[in-house]
Design an enzyme around this catalytic site. Sequence first.
Site, short mmCIF file in Angstrom:
data_model
loop_
_atom_site.label_atom_id
_atom_site.label_comp_id
_atom_site.label_asym_id
_atom_site.label_seq_id
_atom_site.Cartn_x
_atom_site.Cartn_y
_atom_site.Cartn_z
N ASP A 13 0.88 -1.17 0.00
CA ASP A 13 0.00 0.00 0.00
C ASP A 13 0.92 1.22 0.00
OD1 ASP A 13 -2.36 1.56 0.20
OD2 ASP A 13 -2.13 1.71 2.37
N SER A 14 0.29 2.40 -0.08
CA SER A 14 1.08 3.62 0.03
C SER A 14 1.49 3.85 1.49
CB SER A 14 0.26 4.81 -0.46
OG SER A 14 -0.91 4.93 0.32
N CYS A 76 -4.23 -1.95 -1.84
CA CYS A 76 -4.42 -0.56 -2.23
C CYS A 76 -5.42 -0.53 -3.38
CB CYS A 76 -3.07 0.00 -2.67
SG CYS A 76 -3.16 1.63 -3.42
N GLU A 153 -3.11 9.32 8.00
CA GLU A 153 -1.64 9.21 8.11
C GLU A 153 -1.07 10.21 9.11
OE1 GLU A 153 0.59 7.06 6.71
OE2 GLU A 153 -0.85 5.90 5.53
N CYS A 185 -11.17 2.36 -0.24
CA CYS A 185 -9.76 2.67 0.05
C CYS A 185 -9.44 1.93 1.34
CB CYS A 185 -9.57 4.17 0.23
SG CYS A 185 -7.95 4.63 0.91
N HIS A 187 -7.44 2.48 3.65
CA HIS A 187 -7.26 3.32 4.84
C HIS A 187 -8.57 3.52 5.62
CE1 HIS A 187 -3.37 4.60 3.12
NE2 HIS A 187 -3.10 5.18 4.28
N1 DGL Z 1 -4.89 2.87 0.71
C1 DGL Z 1 -4.81 3.09 -0.67
C2 DGL Z 1 -6.10 2.78 -1.38
O1 DGL Z 1 -6.76 1.84 -1.00
C3 DGL Z 1 -4.07 4.34 -1.13
C4 DGL Z 1 -4.48 5.62 -0.53
C5 DGL Z 1 -3.60 6.78 -0.96
O2 DGL Z 1 -2.39 6.71 -0.85
O3 DGL Z 1 -4.18 7.77 -1.46
O4 DGL Z 1 -6.47 3.40 -2.35
#
Ligand code: DGL
Length: 278
Positions: A13-14, A76, A153, A185, A187
């Site tokens: 992931d990021s 991600c 974050e 997402c 997150h």
């Molecule tokens: N968690 C990731 C996703 O599901 C990336 C979120 C990001 O870095 O913008 O899209």
Amino acid sequence: MREFPPNRIGVFDSGIGGLTVLRELYRQLPKESIIYCADSARLPYGNRSPEEILQFVREILTWMNIEGVKMIVMACNTSSALALDTVRSEFSLPILGLILPGARAAVRAGKRIGVIATPATAASNAYRQAIQEIDATAKVWQVGCPQFVPLIEQNRIHDPYTLDVARQYLEPLLEQKIDTLVYGCTHYRHLSTVLQKILPTSIEIIDPAQYVVAAAEQELELMGLKNNSTSLPTRFCVTGSSEKFAQLSRQWLGCTPVVEKVSLQVSSTIKMTLESRE
Ligand code: DGL
């Protein structure tokens, strides 16, 4: 440090979003060993162009291939929406993304489906396409939520500002009387206590993390790749600050992980050797 034979699942992931997928892997596939990569130096991915996202995903997969993995689970949605189809034809590993498992679960749950996602995922229309391919009568509304990933974050989940922002993002979906909400997402599962303050309990929440791991289990079975002995400790690798990642992920993992800082820039000699092996 290439492990042989490759026995880990590569998860990326990021940032800390993919930990929601990692926790599902621990729950559903406790015998599997994992390498988790967070490209935290370049987050958020959701505000990047499709070309940049594809480039980042190629770099991560090349790096993971060298480290030695048997399968990749993209933790991600942005990468799954923008790069999965392309990289599947470029790498000879099984690669799983979140969109299809998430769409399948959403269609089982309801007919009026809201998707909250990064701006890049929402703009790609990946969820609408995947859902309507399964059920052409399902209605889909996708909302890009550019502020969520930076707030998560920055560890500002319980900041009243985050609740205000969440209200704004959810309002258009509540107006449409959605019966199902997809966390588009990885997150966003971290925000569930905040989102539940706004969402009526009648709305079913779909977290694709749960379903991508179920799909990974099936694929491992099918390919005879399932691990039956005990798992190794997860390797956590980041491109940004290892201290920051260790500190931030603690609340989601229940312990402070050992985190390695890595560079995804693979030397061209290693890359060529690897390509000639494929
Ligand atoms: N968690 C990731 C996703 O599901 C990336 C979120 C990001 O870095 O913008 O899209």
